[in-house]
Design a protein around this motif. Structure first.
Motif, short mmCIF file in Angstrom:
data_model
loop_
_atom_site.label_atom_id
_atom_site.label_comp_id
_atom_site.label_asym_id
_atom_site.label_seq_id
_atom_site.Cartn_x
_atom_site.Cartn_y
_atom_site.Cartn_z
N PHE A 65 0.84 -1.21 0.00
CA PHE A 65 0.00 0.00 0.00
C PHE A 65 0.87 1.26 0.00
O PHE A 65 0.60 2.22 -0.73
N PHE A 66 1.93 1.25 0.83
CA PHE A 66 2.77 2.44 0.97
C PHE A 66 3.96 2.46 -0.01
O PHE A 66 4.79 3.36 0.06
N THR A 67 4.05 1.43 -0.87
CA THR A 67 5.11 1.42 -1.88
C THR A 67 4.59 2.16 -3.11
O THR A 67 4.00 1.58 -4.01
N ASP A 68 4.77 3.46 -3.08
CA ASP A 68 4.17 4.34 -4.09
C ASP A 68 4.91 5.67 -4.04
O ASP A 68 5.35 6.10 -2.96
N GLY A 69 5.05 6.30 -5.19
CA GLY A 69 5.77 7.56 -5.26
C GLY A 69 5.25 8.61 -4.29
O GLY A 69 6.01 9.45 -3.81
N ASN A 70 3.96 8.55 -3.97
CA ASN A 70 3.38 9.50 -3.01
C ASN A 70 4.04 9.43 -1.63
O ASN A 70 3.97 10.40 -0.88
N PHE A 71 4.62 8.28 -1.32
CA PHE A 71 5.11 8.07 0.06
C PHE A 71 6.63 7.98 0.14
O PHE A 71 7.18 7.61 1.17
N ASN A 72 7.32 8.34 -0.95
CA ASN A 72 8.79 8.30 -0.96
C ASN A 72 9.38 9.47 -0.18
O ASN A 72 8.81 10.53 -0.12
N LEU B 62 7.32 7.40 4.65
CA LEU B 62 6.26 6.42 4.99
C LEU B 62 6.52 5.09 4.29
O LEU B 62 6.26 4.02 4.85
N LYS B 63 7.06 5.15 3.08
CA LYS B 63 7.41 3.91 2.38
C LYS B 63 8.40 3.08 3.21
O LYS B 63 8.21 1.88 3.41
#
Lengths: 72, 72
Positions: A65-72, B62-63
């Motif tokens: 879920f958190f493996t996404d550019g939004n959360f980098n 967060l990632k």
């Protein structure tokens, strides 16, 4: 970007990848459709318990879920 | 394991890696020390806004925060 907006975008993206409606997701996660809508539009400070419910309904782990550019 | 316990363990682990006390983390994240303690012991359903505050104070995205065996 506010983390509430990032979370909303991520849920919407994963939901659409799964070809689920907000109603489908709400049913699977045992949450209200209006709650899903407000999370997706970034107006809710969602808790970890509800993030987990939604991730399970979307068939992804919290890590994914958190493996996404939004959360980098 | 309850996701509240998983989050608590993860925060405690990252905090100890950074050689921070609960008081240090509370100060950096602008949260109460008693709140940090209750999150770490798994008794709080923490919100995404507070998870982000803690992740920033721990100097992880967060990632990275969710890249852990607890969240697979």
């Amino acid at each position: 970007m506010d983390v509430r907006v990032k979370i909303g975008q991520r849920i919407k993206h994963l939901r659409e990848l799964s070809s689920m409606s907000q109603k489908d997701l709400a049913y699977s996660a045992d949450l209200d459709r209006s709650y899903i809508a407000s999370v997706e539009n970034g107006s809710r400070n969602i808790s970890i318990v509800n993030i987990e419910k939604i991730a399970i309904a979307l068939n992804v782990t919290l890590k994914v879920f958190f493996t996404d550019g939004n959360f980098n």
